[in-house]
Write an enzyme that holds these catalytic residues in place. Structure first.
Site, PDB file in Angstrom:
ATOM      1  CD  GLU A 181      42.012  45.520  46.076  1.00 50.02           C
ATOM      2  OE1 GLU A 181      41.094  46.336  45.900  1.00 50.02           O
ATOM      3  OE2 GLU A 181      42.894  45.287  45.223  1.00 50.02           O
ATOM      4  CG  HIS A 216      41.338  42.730  41.653  1.00 48.95           C
ATOM      5  ND1 HIS A 216      40.691  43.778  41.019  1.00 48.95           N
ATOM      6  CD2 HIS A 216      42.274  43.285  42.465  1.00 48.95           C
ATOM      7  CE1 HIS A 216      41.224  44.912  41.445  1.00 48.95           C
ATOM      8  NE2 HIS A 216      42.178  44.643  42.307  1.00 48.95           N
ATOM      9  CG  HIS A 251      45.559  46.953  39.558  1.00 46.92           C
ATOM     10  ND1 HIS A 251      46.575  46.830  40.469  1.00 46.92           N
ATOM     11  CD2 HIS A 251      44.412  46.677  40.230  1.00 46.92           C
ATOM     12  CE1 HIS A 251      46.071  46.509  41.669  1.00 46.92           C
ATOM     13  NE2 HIS A 251      44.752  46.404  41.546  1.00 46.92           N
ATOM     14  CG  HIS A 256      41.105  49.487  42.043  1.00 41.69           C
ATOM     15  ND1 HIS A 256      40.562  49.139  43.258  1.00 41.69           N
ATOM     16  CD2 HIS A 256      42.095  48.593  41.815  1.00 41.69           C
ATOM     17  CE1 HIS A 256      41.220  48.120  43.763  1.00 41.69           C
ATOM     18  NE2 HIS A 256      42.149  47.751  42.904  1.00 41.69           N
TER      19      HIS A 256
HETATM   20 ZN   LIG Z   1      43.325  46.091  43.206  1.00 40.14          ZN
END
Ligand SMILES: [Zn+2]
Length: 281
Positions: A121, A140, A142, A210
């Site tokens: 990603e 980034h 979760h 996500h």
């Molecule tokens: Zn992710």
């Protein structure tokens, strides 16, 4: 009896850490210096040692706060070239050291991967840096309490001053809008561009089903916002759970938080978090 750590040895250790980071970067970047002016793909140069140290700390701080586990990542724009950024090789953030950091261009091509595996990603970072010249760091993750607000019709809103950066609310990236049915990962440039478009000028964008991408003008801003976004989500869920009417920060109040320096640039927690994150290295 264990030797006592004196103030002097603490300072020496800090210098050593910075030196180690710079030396590691030099090792990684050695032989990758064909001039960019020649039109060849080469390194933008050795990043500032303080930047490397902060990025290593950022990885470990986010892990210690439970914002990332074995998944999730944080990057910083290269201080020598606006079209380059630094991101770890594929590795649990808590384990990241300076010599795990890889230089990327804005197409998410690695400059000095040397056979190591990459985060799928990385396009999240590349496309946000391309779209937002003001952004110097991207997280980034979760973050678990944030996930409900990406799937519910109840929007995330700031419930206290520490989360004033949420403003009037955060956008939600719907991956189906740009790529149909997927494995939910932002693992190519098209998906990355869609995410960056959804982010717009916001401080963060929720990713439906996500996680979230959070940005900042410095590494401490991106890290602190990621931590306080999770805290705000928990408090908002608790406030909603009480059952009465929830009175959120007015967008005007949130704007004033930003205009007044946004929690003093997070300098105080950053000093604390960074010391804790690097003391075991
Ligand atoms: Zn992710």
């Amino acid at each position: 009896m264990p030797p006592r750590r004196s103030e002097g040895s603490h300072c020496d250790r800090r210098q050593f850490l910075a030196g180690t980071a710079a030396a590691a970067a030099l090792t990684v970047l050695q032989g990758l210096q064909p001039a960019r002016a020649q039109g060849t793909v080469g390194s933008a140069g050795v990043p500032d040692s303080r930047l490397l140290e902060d990025l290593v700390a950022a990885n470990r701080i986010l892990a210690k706060h439970g914002i990332v586990d074995a998944y999730g990542h944080v990057s910083a724009r290269h201080d020598k070239a606006a079209d380059r950024f630094l991101l770890s090789r594929s590795l649990a953030p808590e384990l990241v050291t300076a010599d795990d950091l890889v230089e990327y261009d804005l197409d998410a091509n690695p400059i000095n991967l040397a056979g190591r595996s990459q985060y799928s990603e990385r396009y999240i970072h590349a496309e946000i840096y391309r779209a937002r010249p003001d952004v110097q760091a991207v997280v980034h993750d979760h973050s678990p309490s944030v996930i409900p607000f990406g799937v519910s019709s109840v929007p995330m809103r700031p419930v206290y001053h520490m989360a004033g950066f949420i403003g009037a609310g955060l956008p939600v990236f719907e991956i189906r809008d740009v790529a149909g049915m997927t494995d939910m990962l932002v693992s190519d440039a098209m998906r990355g561009r869609g995410l960056a478009r959804a982010l717009g000028q916001s401080t963060a964008v929720l990713m439906r089903g996500h996680g979230v991408a959070v940005v900042g003008a410095t590494i401490p801003f991106a890290v602190a916002r990621s931590i306080y976004l999770e805290v705000n989500a928990r408090i908002q869920l608790e406030a909603i759970g009480l059952g009465g009417e929830v009175r959120y920060l007015d967008p005007e109040e949130a704007k004033k938080v930003l205009e007044s320096g946004e929690n003093r640039g997070y300098e105080r927690p950053w000093e604390l978090w960074k010391r804790d994150a690097l003391k075991d290295m």
